[in-house]
Write a protein that holds these residues in place. Structure first.
Motif, PDB file in Angstrom:
ATOM      1  N   TYR A   3     137.638  18.888  65.624  1.00  0.00           N
ATOM      2  CA  TYR A   3     137.242  19.538  66.872  1.00  0.00           C
ATOM      3  C   TYR A   3     138.367  20.324  67.536  1.00  0.00           C
ATOM      4  CZ  TYR A   3     132.835  16.935  67.031  1.00  0.00           C
ATOM      5  OH  TYR A   3     131.584  16.448  66.776  1.00  0.00           O
ATOM      6  N   PHE A  63     135.016   0.698  72.002  1.00  0.00           N
ATOM      7  CA  PHE A  63     134.117   1.590  72.742  1.00  0.00           C
ATOM      8  C   PHE A  63     134.346   3.077  72.442  1.00  0.00           C
ATOM      9  CE2 PHE A  63     133.080   4.035  76.568  1.00  0.00           C
ATOM     10  CZ  PHE A  63     131.761   3.681  76.739  1.00  0.00           C
ATOM     11  N   LYS A  83     132.220   6.215  69.775  1.00  0.00           N
ATOM     12  CA  LYS A  83     131.854   7.603  70.087  1.00  0.00           C
ATOM     13  C   LYS A  83     132.512   8.567  69.096  1.00  0.00           C
ATOM     14  CE  LYS A  83     133.196   7.458  74.441  1.00  0.00           C
ATOM     15  NZ  LYS A  83     133.487   8.026  75.777  1.00  0.00           N
ATOM     16  N   ASN A 116     128.684  13.809  63.221  1.00  0.00           N
ATOM     17  CA  ASN A 116     127.887  14.993  63.562  1.00  0.00           C
ATOM     18  C   ASN A 116     128.570  16.292  63.164  1.00  0.00           C
ATOM     19  OD1 ASN A 116     125.858  13.436  64.504  1.00  0.00           O
ATOM     20  ND2 ASN A 116     126.313  13.724  66.672  1.00  0.00           N
ATOM     21  N   ASN A 117     129.873  16.297  63.238  1.00  0.00           N
ATOM     22  CA  ASN A 117     130.593  17.509  62.841  1.00  0.00           C
ATOM     23  C   ASN A 117     130.508  17.714  61.322  1.00  0.00           C
ATOM     24  OD1 ASN A 117     133.108  18.911  61.805  1.00  0.00           O
ATOM     25  ND2 ASN A 117     133.205  19.428  63.973  1.00  0.00           N
ATOM     26  N   GLU A 168     120.697  14.175  65.031  1.00  0.00           N
ATOM     27  CA  GLU A 168     121.302  15.272  64.268  1.00  0.00           C
ATOM     28  C   GLU A 168     120.764  15.274  62.843  1.00  0.00           C
ATOM     29  OE1 GLU A 168     123.153  17.967  65.037  1.00  0.00           O
ATOM     30  OE2 GLU A 168     122.710  17.259  67.061  1.00  0.00           O
ATOM     31  N   GLN A 216     117.031   9.800  81.902  1.00  0.00           N
ATOM     32  CA  GLN A 216     117.434   9.308  80.582  1.00  0.00           C
ATOM     33  C   GLN A 216     118.808   9.871  80.217  1.00  0.00           C
ATOM     34  OE1 GLN A 216     114.567  10.329  77.591  1.00  0.00           O
ATOM     35  NE2 GLN A 216     115.939   9.740  75.935  1.00  0.00           N
ATOM     36  N   ILE A 272     121.571   8.210  82.209  1.00  0.00           N
ATOM     37  CA  ILE A 272     121.932   6.883  81.699  1.00  0.00           C
ATOM     38  C   ILE A 272     122.757   7.019  80.420  1.00  0.00           C
ATOM     39  CG2 ILE A 272     121.032   4.727  80.774  1.00  0.00           C
ATOM     40  CD1 ILE A 272     118.646   5.063  82.617  1.00  0.00           C
ATOM     41  N   LEU A 273     122.338   7.908  79.545  1.00  0.00           N
ATOM     42  CA  LEU A 273     123.074   8.106  78.287  1.00  0.00           C
ATOM     43  C   LEU A 273     124.509   8.512  78.562  1.00  0.00           C
ATOM     44  CD1 LEU A 273     120.726   9.899  75.744  1.00  0.00           C
ATOM     45  CD2 LEU A 273     121.603   7.579  75.708  1.00  0.00           C
ATOM     46  N   LYS A 297     126.501   5.631  79.965  1.00  0.00           N
ATOM     47  CA  LYS A 297     126.821   4.643  78.928  1.00  0.00           C
ATOM     48  C   LYS A 297     127.991   5.085  78.051  1.00  0.00           C
ATOM     49  CE  LYS A 297     123.707   2.571  76.366  1.00  0.00           C
ATOM     50  NZ  LYS A 297     122.485   2.413  75.535  1.00  0.00           N
ATOM     51  N   GLU A 298     128.193   6.399  77.959  1.00  0.00           N
ATOM     52  CA  GLU A 298     129.272   6.941  77.133  1.00  0.00           C
ATOM     53  C   GLU A 298     130.633   6.810  77.803  1.00  0.00           C
ATOM     54  OE1 GLU A 298     129.063  10.395  74.743  1.00  0.00           O
ATOM     55  OE2 GLU A 298     128.214   8.736  73.619  1.00  0.00           O
ATOM     56  N   LEU A 299     130.629   6.436  79.074  1.00  0.00           N
ATOM     57  CA  LEU A 299     131.869   6.487  79.831  1.00  0.00           C
ATOM     58  C   LEU A 299     132.288   5.104  80.291  1.00  0.00           C
ATOM     59  CD1 LEU A 299     130.732   9.536  81.922  1.00  0.00           C
ATOM     60  CD2 LEU A 299     132.340   9.586  80.026  1.00  0.00           C
ATOM     61  N   GLN A 300     133.570   4.854  80.243  1.00  0.00           N
ATOM     62  CA  GLN A 300     134.096   3.578  80.683  1.00  0.00           C
ATOM     63  C   GLN A 300     135.408   3.844  81.399  1.00  0.00           C
ATOM     64  OE1 GLN A 300     134.907   0.545  77.671  1.00  0.00           O
ATOM     65  NE2 GLN A 300     132.811  -0.179  77.929  1.00  0.00           N
ATOM     66  N   TYR A 344     139.705  11.476  83.212  1.00  0.00           N
ATOM     67  CA  TYR A 344     139.052  10.808  82.081  1.00  0.00           C
ATOM     68  C   TYR A 344     137.856  11.621  81.579  1.00  0.00           C
ATOM     69  CZ  TYR A 344     136.164   7.350  79.636  1.00  0.00           C
ATOM     70  OH  TYR A 344     135.367   6.702  78.719  1.00  0.00           O
ATOM     71  N   GLN A 391     137.181  13.451  77.942  1.00  0.00           N
ATOM     72  CA  GLN A 391     136.002  13.172  77.122  1.00  0.00           C
ATOM     73  C   GLN A 391     135.129  14.426  76.954  1.00  0.00           C
ATOM     74  OE1 GLN A 391     135.375  10.017  75.883  1.00  0.00           O
ATOM     75  NE2 GLN A 391     137.377   9.471  76.707  1.00  0.00           N
ATOM     76  N   LEU A 451     130.669  19.084  74.088  1.00  0.00           N
ATOM     77  CA  LEU A 451     130.392  18.850  72.676  1.00  0.00           C
ATOM     78  C   LEU A 451     128.897  18.975  72.472  1.00  0.00           C
ATOM     79  CD1 LEU A 451     132.487  15.715  71.718  1.00  0.00           C
ATOM     80  CD2 LEU A 451     132.934  18.095  71.183  1.00  0.00           C
ATOM     81  N   ARG A 509     126.051  19.283  69.280  1.00  0.00           N
ATOM     82  CA  ARG A 509     125.727  19.338  67.865  1.00  0.00           C
ATOM     83  C   ARG A 509     126.972  19.422  66.985  1.00  0.00           C
ATOM     84  NH1 ARG A 509     121.868  22.714  65.261  1.00  0.00           N
ATOM     85  NH2 ARG A 509     122.103  20.909  63.932  1.00  0.00           N
ATOM     86  N   GLY A 510     127.928  18.547  67.225  1.00  0.00           N
ATOM     87  CA  GLY A 510     129.079  18.494  66.340  1.00  0.00           C
ATOM     88  C   GLY A 510     130.025  19.661  66.455  1.00  0.00           C
ATOM     89  N   ARG A 511     129.927  20.429  67.534  1.00  0.00           N
ATOM     90  CA  ARG A 511     130.872  21.515  67.763  1.00  0.00           C
ATOM     91  C   ARG A 511     131.384  21.411  69.190  1.00  0.00           C
ATOM     92  NH1 ARG A 511     130.647  21.626  63.242  1.00  0.00           N
ATOM     93  NH2 ARG A 511     130.321  23.292  61.744  1.00  0.00           N
ATOM     94  N   ARG A 512     132.611  21.932  69.380  1.00  0.00           N
ATOM     95  CA  ARG A 512     133.173  21.915  70.708  1.00  0.00           C
ATOM     96  C   ARG A 512     133.057  23.310  71.299  1.00  0.00           C
ATOM     97  NH1 ARG A 512     138.918  19.697  71.849  1.00  0.00           N
ATOM     98  NH2 ARG A 512     139.269  20.362  73.978  1.00  0.00           N
ATOM     99  N   ARG A 529     134.057  25.970  74.352  1.00  0.00           N
ATOM    100  CA  ARG A 529     135.152  26.154  75.303  1.00  0.00           C
ATOM    101  C   ARG A 529     134.611  26.378  76.710  1.00  0.00           C
ATOM    102  NH1 ARG A 529     140.082  24.376  73.267  1.00  0.00           N
ATOM    103  NH2 ARG A 529     139.707  24.387  71.025  1.00  0.00           N
TER     104      ARG A 529
END
Lengths: 335, 358
Positions: A51, A89, A93, A100-101, A146, B57, B60-61, B64-67, B126, B130, B162, B164-167, B169
């Motif tokens: 990435y 955790f 991810k 996915n990449n 995906e 939804q 929530i997703l 859940k990805e963040l801590q 943070y 991410q 991010l 579909r697997g691409r970043r 800018r």
């Protein structure tokens, strides 16, 4: 030496050390803590290769190709997914992002990772069973969706026995997992029109047998989502023969007529969109026609008062007027 | 682990209505271990927006990805009846917006602002790492706990770079709309401008600048002006300010300020307060840095955390004592029983329905 310093490992070395670390983690011996650290570190390095970072672009295609090739050769993707619950955790991810990449890799018109997964369908089945485990369900969900974008992979999942587990996953009591599973389920049933139509035709009884349970679910959201999806499936022209089959069954009509009267306005509205297909069918079988005739006056009366506040929705009002007209004009069939 | 079952939660009071009437937040006790929690109840059947359930939804997703200690965590969610319940820890001093409205209409003390902004920036540091952009930083999305914790919520508007697997800018899309368009006030000029250049994490930094003004002044900048004017003002480079002696000369253009509000006495008193106080130069400077028109000139969250403004915070500073007049949320059993009774009654009223003849 700095942890993320310049001394870059080659893709082969990275994959090797990640594999060793995951294997150690899997064994779960006293070195597990060190293994956990190594897994996270190597995953991050691989992720950054793919990435890029805020100050570095992704690695060149050659490096990425080498990395992917190593991942295939070592079966590391499967190993990572099998041990996903053991990874920390942020690492979970990273696994999903790396996966996915790599999945999207293309060489001309070929998708080498998709081809690889076709030879290792356990990857898909392990991902699907991720919905059994709360702590990895959404990570698996992002990878599954995906995968579902590729027809070859969607086909493997649809035609597997494991597919029917989705009818259970979409109904679990934790909303976030149920709704994640539903998104994947919907993607599988709608993304590739021809594949889906063939699948539904070939497995009509089994799928709709299971589907009935969702429509009768205790869970309001499950009921509403599945009813809406049913409407979309039946009204898709690719699914014409499935629709024809669905609307000849009087039990289905009864269910929709009952859902028209549900307390929830949203469910009433979605039920309307399935109910209309029964009425609009020019060749109604006798049992269907009989039900409609027995309730002719009640239906006209009911529909006339149905969602009268939706004045701005022209299409709905046209359809409603059409249904009322059709029902008024119903006559017992000659045959 | 929190059970996804409403009967395990004893609702104790209504904290607030939110999301434009689509949801209510209760304080509650989780019966199995007696922990205080907040339960957000979404009336998913009452909203017409088709995308509404998807947004929840998505929220929530994302959560859940963040801590992170400065991001409100998610505990569980479940459906009961026709409503969706989302459980999170209870932040018993409420949101900064509630605190401003109820206790500090003239704005929070400078040190309290410093602590809150530092914690918000830590959350953003943070989030940006991410590859998320929050897009909804505002006082109502910053929650305060009785233990001194500061947590960011409102991740419904967050977007990931991010895809579909691409970043990517830059992003280009607007955050999900709200009925009253109030969210636009905090958004950066480049985001509002909707041009091909798009926007990135710097956009959140602009929102931090607006938040700084909101916390210090009590009032939301641009709140009284029409959205279109707010938009042109921002694009032209006009910046909201911290109001004090430096920025509010006592005599000049008073009428201009009082224009719409008619100049009632409370407003006049508040203006007096602003004109009499002096906020630190570092606070002014930080706010100006955040609110620069050109996104690339704004410092990152990490850079801002090293700003002189935050040097005034000492380890012993405890946010709840700095804002001592704020009372934590208390159970109000009478309110709750009235509410629950009302609901029972409305469930009981059986509508006259058609009986089909099968």
């Amino acid at each position: 030496m700095p942890l993320f310093g310049k001394s870059q490992k080659s893709p082969a070395e990275l994959v090797r050390s990640l594999k060793d670390a995951v294997t150690a983690l899997e064994r779960g011996d006293k070195k597990a803590e060190k293994a956990q650290e190594d897994v996270s570190k190597n995953l991050l390095l691989i992720k950054n290769m793919l990435y890029g970072t805020s100050d570095a672009e992704p690695q060149t295609d050659i490096i990425v190709a080498q990395l992917a090739q190593e991942l295939y050769n070592t079966n590391l993707l499967l190993l990572l997914i099998q041990n996903l619950n053991r990874i920390d955790f942020e690492g979970k991810k990273d696994v999903a992002q790396v996966f996915n990449n790599v999945l999207r890799r293309q060489i001309g018109t070929r998708s080498p990772t998709v081809e690889y997964i076709c030879t290792k369908p356990e990857i898909l089945f392990t991902l699907m069973s991720g919905y059994e485990h709360q702590e990895i369900a959404s990570n698996c969900g992002t990878m599954l969706r995906e995968c579902a974008r590729y027809e070859a992979l969607a086909k493997i999942m649809l035609y597997s026995d494991d597919f029917y587990n989705f009818f259970r996953y979409v109904e679990v009591s934790t909303f976030d997992i149920a709704s994640d599973a539903f998104s994947t389920f919907k993607e599988l049933l709608t993304r590739h029109k021809i594949l889906c139509a063939e699948f539904l035709e070939a497995n009509y009884d089994k799928v709709f047998g299971h589907y009935q349970r969702l429509l009768n679910s205790e869970n309001y959201v499950t009921r509403r989502q599945s009813l809406k999806l049913l409407g979309e499936l039946l009204l898709d022209r690719h699914n014409f023969s499935i629709m024809t089959r669905y609307i000849t069954n009087p039990d289905n009509l009864k269910l929709m007529m009952n859902m028209l009267k549900e307390k929830s306005r949203n469910i009433q509205f979605e039920a309307f969109h399935v109910f209309k297909v029964f009425v609009a069918n020019p060749n109604k079988p006798k049992p269907i026609l009989d039900i409609l005739l027995r309730n002719q006056d009640k239906l006209v009366d009911f529909l006339t008062k149905f969602h009268t506040d939706r004045c701005e929705d022209e299409q709905f009002n046209d359809e409603k007027a059409y249904l009322i007209k059709q029902i008024k004009e119903l006559k017992p069939s000659e045959h | 682990m929190f059970n996804p079952d409403l009967s395990d939660y004893q609702l104790t009071s209504i904290i607030t209505e939110c999301c434009g009437g689509e949801a209510v937040v209760y304080s509650a006790v989780y019966k199995p271990n007696g922990q205080d929690v907040a339960v957000k109840r979404y009336f998913v059947d009452k909203t017409k927006e088709k995308e509404h359930a998807n947004l929840i939804q998505q929220e929530i997703l994302t959560t859940k990805e963040l801590q992170h200690p400065n991001i409100l965590p998610y505990l569980t969610s479940f459906v009961h009846g026709r409503d969706l319940y989302v459980v999170s820890p209870l932040m018993s001093l409420g949101s900064c917006r509630d605190v401003l409205n109820q206790y500090f209409p003239e704005g929070l003390p400078e040190l309290a602002c410093a602590i809150i902004l530092r914690d918000v920036l830590q959350a953003l540091q943070y989030l940006h790492k991410q590859l998320y952009i929050h897009r909804g930083i505002r006082a109502s999305h910053v929650l305060l706990g009785a233990d001194g914790s500061v947590q960011v919520s409102g991740l419904r508007s967050a977007a990931s770079l991010l895809a579909r697997g691409r970043r990517q800018r830059q992003l280009h899309s607007l955050p999900p709309p709200r009925a009253d368009h109030s969210h636009l006030i905090w958004l950066s000029p480049e985001l509002l401008q909707q041009n091909l250049k798009g926007y990135d994490a710097c956009s959140d930094i602009y929102s931090v600048g607006v938040l700084a003004c909101e916390l210090a002044n009590g009032a939301v900048p641009f709140a009284d002006v029409p959205s279109t004017l707010m938009f042109t003002e921002k694009v032209r480079g006009s910046r909201p300010q911290l109001l004090d002696k430096r920025t509010m000369p006592v005599l000049s253009n008073t009428e201009e300020y009082l224009g719409d509000s008619g100049g009632d006495s409370a407003e006049g008193a508040r203006r007096g307060l602003y004109a009499a106080r002096t906020l630190g130069a570092a606070f002014h400077q930080l706010t100006e840095l955040c609110l620069q028109r050109e996104p690339e000139k704004r410092p990152s969250a990490t850079q801002l955390l090293n700003h002189a403004f935050f040097k005034q915070i000492r380890k012993t500073d405890f946010l709840p004592s700095l804002i001592g007049r704020v009372k934590p949320i208390k159970p109000r059993p009478d309110d709750m029983s009235a509410l629950l009774l009302e609901e029972k009654l409305s469930e009981m009223d059986i509508e006259k329905t058609t009986e089909w003849d099968f």
